[in-house]
Design a protein around this motif. Structure first.
Motif, PDB file in Angstrom:
ATOM      1  N   SER A 125      18.140 -48.326 -43.942  1.00 15.05           N
ATOM      2  CA  SER A 125      17.382 -48.754 -42.757  1.00 15.05           C
ATOM      3  C   SER A 125      17.895 -50.050 -42.155  1.00 15.05           C
ATOM      4  O   SER A 125      17.404 -50.478 -41.104  1.00 15.05           O
ATOM      5  N   TYR A 126      18.876 -50.697 -42.817  1.00 18.80           N
ATOM      6  CA  TYR A 126      19.266 -52.041 -42.397  1.00 18.80           C
ATOM      7  C   TYR A 126      20.782 -52.165 -42.284  1.00 18.80           C
ATOM      8  O   TYR A 126      21.524 -51.732 -43.164  1.00 18.80           O
ATOM      9  N   ASP A 127      21.219 -52.766 -41.195  1.00 20.46           N
ATOM     10  CA  ASP A 127      22.649 -52.996 -40.997  1.00 20.46           C
ATOM     11  C   ASP A 127      23.175 -54.052 -41.972  1.00 20.46           C
ATOM     12  O   ASP A 127      24.290 -53.932 -42.470  1.00 20.46           O
ATOM     13  N   HIS A 128      22.359 -55.074 -42.215  1.00 16.47           N
ATOM     14  CA  HIS A 128      22.785 -56.176 -43.066  1.00 16.47           C
ATOM     15  C   HIS A 128      21.683 -56.532 -44.049  1.00 16.47           C
ATOM     16  O   HIS A 128      20.505 -56.262 -43.793  1.00 16.47           O
ATOM     17  N   MET A 129      22.078 -57.162 -45.133  1.00 18.49           N
ATOM     18  CA  MET A 129      21.095 -57.781 -46.023  1.00 18.49           C
ATOM     19  C   MET A 129      21.533 -59.222 -46.262  1.00 18.49           C
ATOM     20  O   MET A 129      22.710 -59.507 -46.483  1.00 18.49           O
ATOM     21  N   LEU A 130      20.580 -60.117 -46.159  1.00 18.49           N
ATOM     22  CA  LEU A 130      20.834 -61.520 -46.418  1.00 18.49           C
ATOM     23  C   LEU A 130      20.186 -61.853 -47.759  1.00 18.49           C
ATOM     24  O   LEU A 130      18.965 -61.774 -47.900  1.00 18.49           O
ATOM     25  N   VAL A 131      21.013 -62.204 -48.738  1.00 19.56           N
ATOM     26  CA  VAL A 131      20.548 -62.377 -50.121  1.00 19.56           C
ATOM     27  C   VAL A 131      20.283 -63.848 -50.392  1.00 19.56           C
ATOM     28  O   VAL A 131      21.159 -64.696 -50.202  1.00 19.56           O
ATOM     29  N   LEU A 132      19.075 -64.137 -50.827  1.00 17.47           N
ATOM     30  CA  LEU A 132      18.685 -65.481 -51.216  1.00 17.47           C
ATOM     31  C   LEU A 132      18.655 -65.590 -52.737  1.00 17.47           C
ATOM     32  O   LEU A 132      18.862 -64.617 -53.459  1.00 17.47           O
ATOM     33  N   ASP A 133      18.380 -66.789 -53.221  1.00 16.08           N
ATOM     34  CA  ASP A 133      18.071 -67.010 -54.619  1.00 16.08           C
ATOM     35  C   ASP A 133      16.652 -67.552 -54.677  1.00 16.08           C
ATOM     36  O   ASP A 133      16.070 -67.900 -53.641  1.00 16.08           O
TER      37      ASP A 133
END
Length: 730
Positions: A234-242
Motif C-alpha cells: 500500500s506504500y511507495d516508501h517506508m521511513l524507518v525510525l528507531d
C-alpha cells in the motif's frame, strides 16, 4: 461503572466506556512478496539499469584522493616506523610491532583523508535550507519499531513527529505505524492503552496504526519484514525510525520528495544529531556528534557517492525494491557468527545496491535526531551487540555481486572493532620489547659474524616525532569540526561562543583520551568473547539519564584498574621514559572506576551545561519537535500507565479488554497432542485462583504474556471477576 479516569492536571485522555474507539488497529493488508536473497549466487543480468544515469555520476576523483591519500600516508608512516626500529637491525618482535602499527595507522589515515575532503567541502559550500515540497504524489509509511521501551517516550515522540508533519500541510501523504516486538506484558498493554489514547488526541484524520508480534522472530529485521509482507503493497516508501528517533516534518517531507525525484534511489539516509542528553558521558557524545560529525559525515558522503550505507533508522526506503531484494538470509551455523544476521542494515544496503538502486546520504536535510546511551557501561552493552554484528559481516562481505564500496563499508565496520585488540597487541609487543631490552643480557658477539650487536634499539627522536604526527592525524578531524563551527556565526554563538567552544573541544578530547584505553579493553574483550562463541543476546537499551550502582561499576572495571596498575609499575621499572610514553593509557586504566562512575552522573553533566560547556545549538535552541516530545512524554509518564499491571488493567476495564481482544492476531491452530508449557501453567493458575490478587501473584511474566494473547484465558480472567463478586457477602 468501569472507567479509567483522566489524570488530573493533564490533557491526556485515557479510555472510558463512554468513548470506546472502535476503529480497527490495523489497515487492510496488502502483501508484498519478500524472497530470501542468496549471498552465493548472483548474475549481473539481475541488476537493473539506471533510469537517470546523470543523477548518479561517479565519485572517483574523491575516492582517488581519500584512498590514494590513505595509501601514501600509510606507506610514509610505515617507513618512518621502520626507521625507528631499524637501528642495530630489526628483530622479529620489532617486525611485529611495525606490522601492527601499519594496520592501526592505516585506519586513522583513512579517517584523516576523508575528513580533509569533508572539511574542504564545508569550507566552500554552505548548506542551504531546502524548501518544503509543494505536494507529494506518493504514500509513505512512517514505522516506529519498539521493543520493551517506555511507552510514554515513544508515543510522545511519534505524536510530536505527526504534529510536525501536519504543520507542513502534507500530512495526507503519510501513515504511521507502531510495530511492536515487546515481550514484557506490562509494557505491551501500556503500549495498547497509549495507542488508543493517542488516537483520541489526534482524531480520525490521522492514519495511526499499531501491530504487536507475539513471537519476535529475527528481531528488528524480522519486525520490518513482517510489516513489508503484510502492508508494504500500500506504500511507495517506508521511513524507518528507531525508538529514540525524532524527525521534523520538514525532514520527512523532504526525504519523500527526494525519493519521488529520483526513481533510482533505494535508500536515502540522513545524519541524525544527538539531542536531549544530560549525563557527562552522553553530553560528550552529543557534543562530538554535533561538532565533528558533519565533517566526518560529509567526507563519507563524498567518497561513497550513491554507493552508500544504511544505519538502520532515520532513513527512507523504496518499499517494493526493499521487498524484492532485501529478504534477509540466515547464515549457517550458530551465533555469534551464524544464524540471524544481527547488523542487518549494512546487509540491506548491500543487497539493494547490488540490485541496481542507489544508496546515499542527504546531508542538507536537517531535522533528524536521536539519543545516545547515558553512561560508559550502557554504551559498552550496546557496543557488544554491534561488535558481534560487525564481526559477523566477515561471512557476508564476500557475497556475489556486491559493489566494491559495499565491501569497504563492511571492512570499515569490522575494523572499527578489530582496531581495539590490534592496539592492545601493539602496546603489549612494545612493552615486551622494552622488557627484553632491559632485562635480557645483551649479546655483543653471536655465533654468526656481525659487526654490530643484535638487540632491540629504538631511535628515540624519530619515535617521538612519529608519535606526535600520529596524534595529529588522529585528532585532526576534531580540529576540523571546531574550525567549521567557529566560522559559522550562528552555530558558534549557540554553542556558547568561540572561547567556550574551544574549551569544550579540549574537554572532550581530554576525557575521550582517558576513556579510550578503557574502551580498548572492553572492545577487545567483546572480540574475544565472540571468537570463543558467546552470543550477545538481545536486551532493550537503557535510555534514561541516571547512574549505575557503584558496586556494579567496580565489578565491571576492576580488571581494567588492575591491568593499569600492573602496566604502570612494569613501565616505570623498565624506564621512566617508557612510563611517560605509556602514561595516557596507564592513567585512563587506573581511573577506569571513577571515570565510569562520573560518566553516568547527571550532576556533572548539568554543571557543565549551566556553565555553557559541551553545549550544542540544538541544546541552546531546542528544536520544536524535541520540546513538544519532551513535554508530551512528561504528561504521559505522569499518567502512570507505563507502570500499570497488565492483568489488573484487563481485569478492571471491560472496554479496554474488548478493544485489546480485537487487536490480537489470529492464533495458529495447535497441533493435537502438543502443549505449550506457559499456556498450560497459565490456564491452571487462573483456574485455581479465587481472586484477581491471586492471579496477579501467581502468573509469571511469560505466563501473563501467553494469557493476554489467548481469548479463552482472558475470558477466564473476566469470569474470575464475576466469581469474586458472587462470593462477596450481601
Amino acid at each position: 461503572m468501569d472507567t479509567v479516569a483522566d489524570q488530573p492536571g493533564t490533557d491526556t485522555p485515557t479510555l472510558s466506556r463512554e468513548r470506546p474507539d472502535l476503529r480497527p488497529a490495523l489497515p487492510e493488508e496488502n502483501p508484498l512478496s519478500m524472497p530470501i536473497q542468496s549471498l552465493s549466487k548472483w548474475s549481473r543480468a539481475e541488476e537493473r539499469s539506471w533510469i537517470h544515469p546523470a543523477l548518479h555520476h561517479g565519485s572517483w576523483a574523491i575516492r582517488l584522493f581519500v584512498f590514494g591519500g590513505m595509501v601514501l600516508l600509510t606507506a610514509f608512516g610505515a617507513w618512518e616506523m621502520y626507521k625507528v626500529v631499524e637501528v642495530g637491525g630489526v628483530t622479529l618482535l620489532e617486525w611485529a610491532l611495525v606490522c601492527l602499527f601499519v594496520l592501526n595507522f592505516s585506519w586513522i589515515a583513512l579517517a584523516f583523508t576523508a575528513a580533509i575532503a569533508g572539511f574542504v567541502y564545508l569550507l566552500f559550500h554552505r548548506r542551504i535550507t531546502q524548501p518544503l515540497p509543494p505536494q507529494l504524489a506518493s504514500r509513505t509509511a512512517v514505522l516506529m519499531p519498539i521493543y520493551n521501551e517506555a511507552p510514554s517516550r515513544v508515543f510522545a515522540a511519534m505524536q510530536a513527529i505527526i504534529e510536525s508533519v501536519e504543520q507542513t500541510g502534507l500530512g495526507k501523504a503519510f501513515d504511521y505505524f507502531f510495530v511492536s516486538d515487546t515481550t514484557d506484558p506490562n509494557v505491551w498493554i501500556a503500549e495498547e492503552r497509549a495507542f488508543v489514547a493517542m488516537r483520541e488526541r489526534l482524531g480520525p484524520n490521522v492514519a495511526l496504526w499499531y501491530r504487536h508480534r507475539q513471537r519476535n522472530t529475527n528481531r528488528k529485521a524480522g519486525n520490518i519484514a513482517d510489516w513489508v509482507t503484510r502492508w508494504g503493497g500500500s506504500y511507495d516508501h517506508m521511513l524507518v525510525l528507531d525508538a529514540d528517533s525524532l524527525m521534523t516534518g520538514s525532514a520527512i517531507t523532504q526525504l519523500a520528495a527526494a525519493m519521488e525525484r529520483d526513481p533510482d534511489a533505494g535508500i536515502i539516509q540522513t545524519l541524525p544529531l544527538i539531542i536531549n542528553r544530560n549525563t557527562l558521558f552522553a553530553r560528550i557524545q552529543q557534543f562530538a556528534a554535533r561538532v565533528y560529525g558533519p565533517v566526518i559525515a560529509e567526507g563519507l558522503s563524498l567518497w561513497m557517492g550513491h554507493d552508500g550505507n544504511y544505519w538502520g533508522h532515520n532513513a527512507i526506503i523504496r518499499t517494493k525494491a526493499f521487498a524484492a531484494h532485501c529478504g534477509m538470509p540466515d547464515l549457517s551455523g550458530k551465533p555469534p557468527f551464524g544464524g540471524h544476521i544481527l547488523s542487518h542494515d549494512f546487509v540491506e544496503a548491500a543487497l539493494i545496491r547490488r540490485a541496481g538502486y542507489a544508496v546515499y546520504m542527504l546531508n542538507d536535510v536537517t531535522g533528524s535526531y536521536e539519543e545516545s546511551p547515558p553512561s560508559l557501561i550502557d554504551l559498552s552493552a550496546r557496543d557488544r551487540r554491534w561488535c558481534q554484528g560487525n564481526l559477523q559481516h566477515t561471512r557476508v562481505m564476500g557475497a556475489k555481486g556486491f559493489h566494491p564500496c559495499t565491501r569497504q563499508h563492511f571492512a570499515n565496520g569490522i575494523f572499527s572493532y578489530l582496531a581495539s585488540p590490534l592496539w592492545l597487541l601493539q602496546l603489549l609487543v612494545g612493552l615486551t620489547i622494552a622488557l627484553q631490552a632491559h632485562f635480557i643480557r645483551r649479546e655483543y658477539f653471536t655465533d654468526e659474524f656481525s659487526l654490530f650487536p643484535a638487540w632491540p634499539v629504538f631511535n628515540a627522536e624519530l619515535a617521538l616525532a612519529l608519535f606526535g604526527g600520529t596524534m595529529g592525524i588522529l585528532l585532526a578531524p576534531k580540529f576540523f569540526g571546531i574550525i567549521i563551527m567557529l566560522l559559522d556565526g550562528p552555530n558558534r554563538r549557540a554553542s556558547g561562543g568561540g572561547i567556550r567552544l574551544v574549551l569544550s573541544g579540549l574537554i572532550e578530547i581530554f576525557l575521550s583520551a582517558l576513556l579510550a584505553p578503557v574502551m580498548m579493553l572492553i572492545q577487545s574483550g567483546s572480540v574475544f568473547e565472540i571468537l570463543v562463541g558467546r552470543d550477545s543476546g538481545w536486551k532493550p537499551q537503557r535510555r534514561d539519564d541516571g547512574s549505575i550502582p557503584f558496586r556494579d561499576i567496580v565489578k565491571r572495571h576492576r580488571s581494567h584498574t588492575i591491568l593499569g596498575l600492573f602496566a604502570g609499575v612494569a613501565a616505570y621499572v623498565i624506564s621512566p621514559y617508557l612510563f611517560t610514553w605509556m602514561s595516557p593509557t596507564i592513567i585512563g586504566l587506573l581511573l577506569a572506576i571513577p571515570l565510569s562512575w562520573a560518566s553516568g552522573q547527571l550532576s556533572i553533566g548539568l554543571w557543565l551545561r549551566r556553565h555553557g560547556f559541551l553545549a550544542t545549538p540544538e541544546e541552546t535552541h531546542p528544536p520544536e519537535v524535541a520540546t513538544r516530545a519532551n513535554a508530551l512524554s512528561e504528561e504521559l509518564a505522569a499518567a502512570g500507565e507505563d507502570d500499570s499491571d497488565a492483568i489488573e488493567v484487563v481485569y478492571h476495564d471491560a472496554d479496554f479488554r474488548a478493544l485489546h481482544e480485537t487487536m490480537l492476531p489470529t492464533a495458529p491452530l495447535r497441533e493435537r497432542g502438543r502443549f505449550e508449557q506457559d499456556r498450560v501453567m497459565a490456564q491452571a493458575k487462573i483456574a485455581e485462583a479465587v481472586s484477581i490478587e491471586e492471579a496477579v501473584k501467581w502468573l509469571n511474566p511469560k505466563e501473563r504474556f501467553v494469557a493476554l494473547h489467548d481469548h479463552s484465558l482472558i475470558e477466564s480472567l473476566s469470569r474470575l471477576h464475576e466469581q469474586t463478586t458472587a462470593q462477596e457477602p450481601a
